[in-house]
Scaffold this active site. Structure first.
Site, PDB file in Angstrom:
ATOM      1  CD  GLU A  47      37.984  24.621  39.207  1.00 34.34           C
ATOM      2  OE1 GLU A  47      36.755  24.413  39.274  1.00 34.34           O
ATOM      3  OE2 GLU A  47      38.553  25.450  39.933  1.00 34.34           O
ATOM      4  CD  GLU A 102      39.547  28.864  37.639  1.00 33.50           C
ATOM      5  OE1 GLU A 102      38.690  28.929  38.554  1.00 33.50           O
ATOM      6  OE2 GLU A 102      39.426  28.109  36.669  1.00 33.50           O
ATOM      7  CD1 TRP A 155      31.113  30.146  42.408  1.00 37.17           C
ATOM      8  CD2 TRP A 155      31.453  29.261  44.432  1.00 37.17           C
ATOM      9  NE1 TRP A 155      32.465  30.199  42.655  1.00 37.17           N
ATOM     10  CE2 TRP A 155      32.699  29.665  43.888  1.00 37.17           C
ATOM     11  CE3 TRP A 155      31.436  28.689  45.710  1.00 37.17           C
ATOM     12  CZ2 TRP A 155      33.910  29.510  44.568  1.00 37.17           C
ATOM     13  CZ3 TRP A 155      32.633  28.536  46.378  1.00 37.17           C
ATOM     14  CH2 TRP A 155      33.852  28.945  45.814  1.00 37.17           C
ATOM     15  CD  GLU A 187      31.297  30.645  36.397  1.00 41.27           C
ATOM     16  OE1 GLU A 187      31.631  29.948  37.365  1.00 41.27           O
ATOM     17  OE2 GLU A 187      32.016  30.827  35.408  1.00 41.27           O
TER      18      GLU A 187
HETATM   19  C1  GAL Z   1      36.097  27.452  38.961  1.00 42.46           C
HETATM   20  C2  GAL Z   1      36.053  27.231  37.452  1.00 42.46           C
HETATM   21  C3  GAL Z   1      35.870  28.505  36.680  1.00 42.46           C
HETATM   22  C4  GAL Z   1      34.818  29.355  37.323  1.00 42.46           C
HETATM   23  C5  GAL Z   1      35.225  29.636  38.756  1.00 42.46           C
HETATM   24  C6  GAL Z   1      34.256  30.547  39.492  1.00 42.46           C
HETATM   25  O1  GAL Z   1      35.608  26.345  39.622  1.00 42.46           O
HETATM   26  O2  GAL Z   1      37.218  26.594  36.999  1.00 42.46           O
HETATM   27  O3  GAL Z   1      35.527  28.199  35.352  1.00 42.46           O
HETATM   28  O4  GAL Z   1      33.609  28.678  37.294  1.00 42.46           O
HETATM   29  O5  GAL Z   1      35.280  28.423  39.446  1.00 42.46           O
HETATM   30  O6  GAL Z   1      34.584  30.677  40.845  1.00 42.46           O
END
Ligand code: GAL
Length: 692
Positions: free
Chosen positions: A172, A329, A337, A377
């Site tokens: 990212e 992902e 978050w 996380e």
């Molecule tokens: C993305 C990131 C991951 C993880 C994920 C959680 O932004 O690439 O490593 O943090 O979010 O939602």
């Protein structure tokens, strides 16, 4: 740089992409299924359990090593690949392939200790400390050197490993460090500006520096748009966004170049974030730098969430030029978050995955395989939750794995083009939402999503198309809030109408050129002649002060005073109350068989739907698709040389029946059914849906 993203537009190594994505040479192969895998958070006995569970779930690929730098290079220049070797062997023995990260996303603590000058600075000069991730300046030569040394070491070591089927560059890129206002950034910004403008005269003209005594006489005077006493120069802000986009992309290019040298046989990607959360990266300028497109998407909670997901997946497919792409992902359930992180409802895990597949994904991967025990996380969902495999999430994960196997015939097929294009323009997004505008209330992504939803409500199939893509094959081109219209874009829009096709655009479109300088002579500036109208004044509305139109539609947020409607244009709707009562609100100009429609007010999803249905009366391409069941189903089609796959995605929480060639097919609430001719490919779309 990629400028034309038409369906036959470029993407490097088409064949490699196909072979990689679906493992089927040039025909259908396997749907890829997996996750980010972070074994360094777990002991060796868990690794064995992981491989067993992955096989149970049908996982056939994982992204490995994304945040492993500190373990791979515990001290500067001292590498330890032993544990990674072991994990890769274990996965390989279990027939699980690896998308191997270059591990450069998050530098180890020793680097900031040795080189605090790699740390990024925010707009107000705050230095971002280590302790989270991505604490590096994209323009730091020091960081770049360390990163490329690691990439080379990994590339050389794993270039010939049969389990490694792709390189995952960084992670990212620009997620947390896109904007850096440090002195490194200032230096690189000046170099970038010199190459863009050549002379200070050209830069001064582009930025309009006659305003507020900003005229530059030396390149060294130019800074990133740091915090200033009041409104900063709009041209400088826009160029800094473009520069930041390019600076992060340069990092991608640098890593890709090393891999191309030491590991040329393995395709390279980096996970894009084509979604609302990182606004200021224009991925149409990155797509030429990856061998296949991969994307991350996180569902936004709320009743619009499903359509929002479809919107961004649709755009990703078109950024990929209609070719299959890789969902790198998304989440099995809650993220960690947002302010309140709700879990997915029954059925949503499968629905979300298959909606991405409908829009061209040949891979469905999650963040992450096993939910972390510690770290920032730990409350983010995963394929194996804290509760372990005896859980609803893991059962759904296993069920999805089985469905993806059944969808193998879909792999390698491309999205069939729709007749309606909804234009998405990154620069209009950036510029229309800047400071010192007529209102702070407008949101470009909300406006375009409103149009998308209204089109789906009206039963349309639609392609969300980057503004740089060709409009040639679309009967209807819809460009809401297309704020930035340079000459070349104006010409392309004119060609749509002159070619006997249909353009629909809205308020706050055609207003500025590529430097954020206003087109003069009345709005909508660049599009005024094409639309056959003149707007004299913007009339934004205060919150809770909607205005009615004669059709009954309600305008919120924005209206405009149209003072001229040309002789070849007609008024389709009129303001019924407020200060503009009696003035035109929606107009349409006819040019031969073509039309140019202008909507001067923010009509919201319902008002837009009514307008689309009205225009559909004499615009065949806007008429509802027969399978759309009154807009309750989204219809998406993927095509291969001899087969069409029709995806019917239920947008509602009720069962919906579609009258298909295969007879009546019931699509369960929150489910997606895939048809291949008269055959239903997804065996039991309802098996994941438990009544709430
Ligand atoms: C993305 C990131 C991951 C993880 C994920 C959680 O932004 O690439 O490593 O943090 O979010 O939602």
């Amino acid at each position: 740089m990629c400028t034309d993203l038409g369906y036959d537009g470029r993407m490097a190594a088409d064949e490699k992409t196909y072979r990689w994505v679906n493992d089927g040479e040039l025909g259908p192969g396997r749907m890829r299924y997996g996750a980010d895998y972070n074994p360094e958070q777990w002991s060796r006995d868990v690794w064995h359990e992981d491989v067993r569970l992955m096989r149970e779930a049908g996982v056939n690929i994982v992204s490995l090593g994304i945040f492993s730098w500190a373990l791979l290079e515990p001290r500067p220049g001292e590498f330890d690949f032993s544990w990674l070797d072991e994990v890769i062997e274990l996965l390989h023995a279990g027939s699980i392939d690896v998308d191997l990260a270059t591990a450069t996303a998050s530098p180890p603590p020793w680097m900031a200790q040795l080189h605090p000058e790699i740390l990024p600075q925010t707009i107000d000069g705050t230095v971002l400390s280590p302790g989270a991730r991505q604490h590096w300046r994209p323009t730091s030569p020091i960081f770049r050197e360390y990163a490329l040394r690691l990439v080379r070491a990994l590339g050389e070591r794993y270039a010939d490993h049969p389990a490694v089927v792709a390189w995952h560059i960084s992670n990212e890129l620009g997620c947390h460090n896109l904007y850096d206002f440090s002195d490194d950034a200032a230096r690189a910004f000046r170099v970038w500006l010199r190459s863009r403008y050549g002379t200070l005269d050209a830069l001064n003209a582009a930025w309009g520096t006659a305003f507020w005594s900003q005229h530059y006489t030396d390149w060294e005077q130019i800074l990133p748009p740091r915090v200033a006493p009041t409104q900063r120069n709009p041209g400088q802000q826009l160029d800094f966004t473009r520069f930041s986009n390019d600076a992060v992309r340069d990092h991608l290019r640098a890593e890709a170049a090393v891999l191309a040298e030491v590991s040329p046989g393995i395709p390279r990607t980096t996970n894009f974030m084509v979604a609302q959360n990182v606004r200021d990266i224009d991925y149409t300028t990155w797509v030429g730098d990856v061998d296949f497109v991969s994307n991350d998407h996180y569902l936004r909670p709320g009743e619009f969430g499903r359509d929002d997901l479809s919107f961004w997946a649709n755009l990703t497919g078109n950024i990929a030029g209609g070719r299959p792409w890789f969902l790198m992902e998304h989440a099995t359930s809650a993220v960690n978050w947002r302010e309140v992180n709700t879990p997915k409802r029954p059925g949503e895990l499968v629905r979300d995955a298959l909606t991405h597949v409908a829009h061209g994904a040949d891979a469905v991967c999650y963040f992450q395989w096993r939910q972390s025990r510690a770290g920032g996380e730990r409350y983010h969902s995963a394929m194996v939750p804290h509760a372990g495999p005896d859980s609803r999430v893991f059962r759904d994960v296993v069920g999805l794995g089985a469905q993806l196997k059944e969808l193998a015939p879909v792999t390698g097929s491309r999205r069939e083009r729709a007749r309606v294009a909804l234009v998405f323009d990154y620069e209009s997004w950036w510029v229309s939402e800047r400071d010192s505008h007529p209102t702070d209330e407008l949101r470009y992504d909300v406006e375009t999503l409103n149009w998308y939803r209204a089109l789906l409500d009206a039963g349309n199939r639609v392609d969300v198309l980057p503004a740089s893509a060709s409009f040639d094959d679309y009967d209807v081109v819809i460009a809401p809030m297309l704020h930035v219209v340079p000459d070349a874009l104006r010409t392309r829009l004119e060609a749509v109408v002159r070619g006997g096709r249909h353009l629909i655009t809205t308020f706050f479109s055609g207003i500025v050129d590529e430097h954020d300088r206003v087109w003069l002579g009345g709005y909508p500036g660049a599009l005024r002649d094409l639309l056959g109208i003149t707007v004299e004044e913007f009339v934004p509305l205060l919150p809770d002060a909607p205005v009615r139109l004669v059709s009954g539609a309600a305008a919120t947020q924005w209206t405009e005073r149209i003072v001229r409607v040309g002789v070849d244009a007609e008024v389709l709707d009129t303001y019924a109350d407020g200060d503009l009562a009696g003035a035109p609100a929606v107009t349409r100009r006819r040019v031969g068989d073509g039309t140019a429609t202008y909507v001067s007010a923010d009509l919201g999803r319902d008002g837009v739907r009514a307008l689309i249905e009205r225009l559909a009366a004499d615009t065949v391409a806007l008429q509802a698709h027969p399978l759309a069941a009154d807009g309750r189903l989204e219809v998406i089609v993927r095509e291969a040389s001899e087969q069409r796959f029709v995806f019917l995605a239920n947008r509602t929480d009720e069962p919906v029946v579609a009258a298909t060639e295969a007879g009546e097919v019931e699509v369960a609430p929150r489910a997606v059914v895939v048809l291949a001719g008269t055959q239903v490919l997804t065996a039991d779309p309802r098996r994941e849906v438990v009544p709430a």
